[in-house]
Design an enzyme around this catalytic site. Structure first.
Site, PDB file in Angstrom:
ATOM      1  N   PRO A 331     -28.202  35.879 -31.988  1.00 29.60           N
ATOM      2  CA  PRO A 331     -29.439  36.506 -31.491  1.00 29.60           C
ATOM      3  C   PRO A 331     -29.703  37.790 -32.262  1.00 29.60           C
ATOM      4  CG  PRO A 331     -27.637  36.764 -29.913  1.00 29.60           C
ATOM      5  CD  PRO A 331     -27.138  35.850 -30.979  1.00 29.60           C
ATOM      6  N   LEU A 332     -30.893  37.920 -32.819  1.00 32.06           N
ATOM      7  CA  LEU A 332     -31.223  39.042 -33.697  1.00 32.06           C
ATOM      8  C   LEU A 332     -32.468  39.749 -33.178  1.00 32.06           C
ATOM      9  CD1 LEU A 332     -30.760  37.014 -36.986  1.00 32.06           C
ATOM     10  CD2 LEU A 332     -29.213  38.802 -36.180  1.00 32.06           C
ATOM     11  N   THR A 333     -32.325  41.003 -32.806  1.00 31.08           N
ATOM     12  CA  THR A 333     -33.461  41.764 -32.301  1.00 31.08           C
ATOM     13  C   THR A 333     -34.516  41.914 -33.386  1.00 31.08           C
ATOM     14  OG1 THR A 333     -31.978  42.982 -30.841  1.00 31.08           O
ATOM     15  CG2 THR A 333     -34.146  43.939 -31.230  1.00 31.08           C
ATOM     16  N   GLN A 385     -30.318  35.534 -24.758  1.00 33.46           N
ATOM     17  CA  GLN A 385     -29.396  36.662 -24.668  1.00 33.46           C
ATOM     18  C   GLN A 385     -29.936  37.698 -23.693  1.00 33.46           C
ATOM     19  OE1 GLN A 385     -28.786  39.877 -27.682  1.00 33.46           O
ATOM     20  NE2 GLN A 385     -26.731  39.028 -27.848  1.00 33.46           N
ATOM     21  N   CYS A 416     -24.243  45.280 -28.743  1.00 34.69           N
ATOM     22  CA  CYS A 416     -25.329  46.095 -29.299  1.00 34.69           C
ATOM     23  C   CYS A 416     -24.910  47.561 -29.378  1.00 34.69           C
ATOM     24  CB  CYS A 416     -26.581  45.955 -28.444  1.00 34.69           C
ATOM     25  SG  CYS A 416     -28.007  46.845 -29.114  1.00 34.69           S
ATOM     26  N   HIS A 448     -14.702  41.530 -29.571  1.00 32.08           N
ATOM     27  CA  HIS A 448     -15.721  41.883 -30.574  1.00 32.08           C
ATOM     28  C   HIS A 448     -15.026  42.522 -31.766  1.00 32.08           C
ATOM     29  CE1 HIS A 448     -19.510  43.518 -32.269  1.00 32.08           C
ATOM     30  NE2 HIS A 448     -20.038  42.514 -31.621  1.00 32.08           N
ATOM     31  N   ASN A 480     -17.866  36.248 -35.523  1.00 33.49           N
ATOM     32  CA  ASN A 480     -18.912  36.533 -36.506  1.00 33.49           C
ATOM     33  C   ASN A 480     -18.652  37.875 -37.158  1.00 33.49           C
ATOM     34  OD1 ASN A 480     -19.870  38.247 -34.301  1.00 33.49           O
ATOM     35  ND2 ASN A 480     -21.773  38.368 -35.469  1.00 33.49           N
ATOM     36  N   ALA A 503     -25.280  36.225 -38.519  1.00 31.85           N
ATOM     37  CA  ALA A 503     -26.364  37.149 -38.179  1.00 31.85           C
ATOM     38  C   ALA A 503     -27.045  37.654 -39.443  1.00 31.85           C
ATOM     39  CB  ALA A 503     -25.809  38.307 -37.345  1.00 31.85           C
TER      40      ALA A 503
END
Length: 633
Positions: A331-333, A385, A416, A448, A480, A503
């Site tokens: 998911p990419l803002t 998301q 984030c 993460h 990732n 991403a």
């Protein structure tokens, strides 16, 4: 073979050039092309301005010059003293970005009732502030951008009518909208995009008339006092005894249809964090869970009692999400919009996810936030998301979405790093708020591979990710970070993760999914890359609209994407493969003008590319990319 300078991508010597030569070439080539097309109006090209400074810095310098001209010497000195501090504070953040909203591009707008050719049904009547005279509107409407409308060509009808910037492709006499009935029938009853917010649901959300029975039942257990009384811990439900209670409650919520498990998690098992912070596996006893949870409430049934009313569905019997070994577009803002996801899906992305949506905004019925949940029909494995900091809002939002939209999983944002999210306690801040995080998702540990302080300036810690994958087993864990080639993907899979999420690599080259699946380096040509941008343009016009607002919205998101695309270095120009994501591209000449233009990191050149697809930018157009954080060593 000489090693390239540290942090700089190794490009073959014959393609390297200086910054001055690079911009001089683009300027000369552009002027030559303008003369050939008889489009040179004698004015200086905006991209020929000072190229020695980035656009953001140049704007600040220009602002300083105006202050020097208008202010006294003392004011100038004060301004100069403030500059370094302000510049340092704003670095890498979205601060005071000059950005025009698409609705400002059109002063005289046509009433929607006229566009739909039903002017007599205008809701506002004589008080309507929009134009109702089509002739008057056409006199001030910007010129069309082409002879072919993607909406009319694909679906047989353009819902934007005379306001479409390609309207001459489907306008008849008296500006009447032409309809291709055969094409319209082909698409009749086939929704292209799902998960839209209905007016009825929006009103219920705004009036707080939506019931959250399952969430309320689950959250009621969190209010019970802790039997061990952990010191300095105001959050309830954190003791070992309460842990069993809340896990059972979560199991009941899932059995009744509320999906709060992480993607692909083995339902009967979960990770429990001990007081020492060690993760251990534990079996959740389904029967005792359901028995304990059912004591607090009595279910009233209406109509015939079925087996489902008496025998609850066990978690292990639920349909599981099979994403083992699949390629997951992160998911990419901003950039992970629906048109971009369609591009990645075409190149082989298996799993897609919507942009980060704030759960409180969703619960308030904000249209702009619900737009982030939209799903194209080609997205066969799709998730949303959610960003949130507290169990109550996140749980209610999960229940709401489970009942109202089509999705395969929920992705909880725990990574984030931006201040706006972090200071509220969401995003990566949840990794430091283990009690709240545990209450939001049972059985998950904070996994993460990059810290908030690192941002993207340092490489991801794949050794740590490998360790987390072992601890999480048998729960699937995706990793990732810094994947830009199939070699990177292969090394990532060797760490024991269940799959990989891509991403920035997808933003820099969306064909990376093809490279990974075919295990090759694709020396893609500039024309092929330009065709990808053409497809994005068509997808954008289809999604955001072919009127002026839709065109400019498509341009805006294209420019955001071009701020990443320019970092790609063609495989045929590299001294050795593969390109590393944290290596800065030096100035180089491409194998043709278009390849060189696509390598420019100057905003004006991105705008030139957008004009090749969407026509000239409006007057006083400005753009500064949202993602300004340095991503190199």
């Amino acid at each position: 073979m000489e090693a390239a300078a540290a942090g700089v991508a190794p490009i073959r010597a014959q393609y390297l050039t200086s910054k001055e030569q690079f911009h001089a070439y683009l300027k000369a080539e552009r002027e030559s092309r303008n003369q050939e097309n008889n489009q040179d109006d004698g004015e200086e090209d905006p991209s020929s301005n000072d190229q020695t400074e980035p656009p953001a810095k140049q704007m600040k310098l220009d602002g300083g010059d105006q202050v020097r001209k208008q202010g006294s010497q003392e004011e100038v000195l004060k301004e100069e003293e403030k500059k370094p501090q302000e510049r340092k504070r704003a670095r890498g953040q979205n601060k005071s970005r000059p950005c025009m909203k698409p609705k400002h591009y059109e002063k005289d707008r046509l009433c929607q009732s006229v566009i739909q050719e039903c002017a007599e049904k205008c809701y506002f009547g004589s008080q309507c502030r929009f134009l109702h005279d089509v002739g008057e509107y056409m006199a001030v409407k910007p010129s069309d951008l082409g002879d072919s409308c993607i909406l009319f060509k694909t679906f047989g009808k353009c819902i934007y009518g005379v306001t479409c910037r390609f309207a001459r492709a489907h306008l008849g006499e008296d500006y009447r909208n032409i309809i291709n009935e055969d094409l319209v029938k082909q698409w009749e009853g086939k929704p292209l995009v799902r998960n839209s917010l209905s007016k009825e649901l929006q009103q219920r959300l705004r009036k707080k008339k939506v019931c959250f029975d399952k969430s309320s039942e689950y959250l009621s257990h969190l209010g019970k006092p802790s039997s061990t009384g952990n010191a300095g811990n105001k959050a309830t439900g954190n003791s070992t005894e309460e842990e069993g209670m809340t896990n059972c409650t979560a199991a009941k919520g899932n059995a009744e249809g509320l999906d709060v498990l992480p993607p692909g998690e083995e339902a009967p098992e979960c990770l429990i964090v001990s007081e020492k912070g060690e993760a251990s596996e534990s079996m959740v006893l389904q029967s005792s869970c359901l028995a304990n949870a059912s004591k607090d409430s009595t279910l009233k049934t209406i109509g015939t009692v079925t087996d489902e009313d008496v025998i609850k569905l066990r978690l292990c019997e639920k349909k599981r999400l099979d994403i083992q070994g699949k390629l997951y577009l992160a998911p990419l803002t901003t950039c992970g919009n629906l048109p971009f996801r369609r591009i990645c899906k075409r190149f082989g992305a298996d799993v897609t996810c919507g942009e980060m949506a704030v759960c409180t905004n969703l619960l308030q019925g904000q249209s702009s936030e619900w737009a982030l949940l939209k799903r194209h029909y080609t997205e066969d494995l799709f998730g949303v998301q959610l960003e949130g900091a507290f169990p109550d809002t996140m749980t209610r939002c999960a229940e709401l979405l489970n009942q109202t939209i089509e999705m395969d999983f929920v992705d909880i944002n725990v990574g984030c790093p931006i201040d706006l999210v972090y200071k509220k306690g969401g995003g990566c801040a949840l990794m430091n708020r283990s009690n709240k995080f545990e209450q939001i998702v049972r059985g998950m540990n904070s996994l993460h591979g990059r810290s908030r302080e690192q941002r993207y300036t340092k490489v991801a810690d794949w050794e740590y990710i490998a360790e987390c994958a072992k601890l999480a087993s048998p729960m699937p864990l995706f990793g990732n970070g810094d994947i830009l080639s199939y070699e990177d993907a292969n090394r990532a899979m060797q760490t024991g993760v269940s799959g990989i999420m891509i991403a920035r690599g997808a933003l820099i080259k969306p064909w990376i999914f093809t490279e990974v699946k075919e295990q090759r380096h694709w020396d893609i040509s500039s024309n092929e890359r330009f065709d990808i941008l053409k497809d994005f343009t068509n997808y954008g016009l289809e999604h955001w609209g072919s009127d002026t607002q839709g065109v400019e919205k498509t341009r805006k998101f294209m420019l955001e994407w071009l701020s990443f695309l320019c970092r790609y270095i063609p495989a045929g120009l590299l001294e050795y493969l593969p390109q590393k994501i944290n290596e800065r591209p030096p100035y180089y000449m491409g194998r043709d003008y278009l390849e060189t233009l696509m390598a420019s990191q100057n905003v004006d050149d991105w705008i030139k590319i957008s004009e090749m697809l969407l026509g000239p930018v409006p007057t006083n157009f400005t753009f500064l990319p949202k993602h300004k954080a340095n991503s190199y060593r």
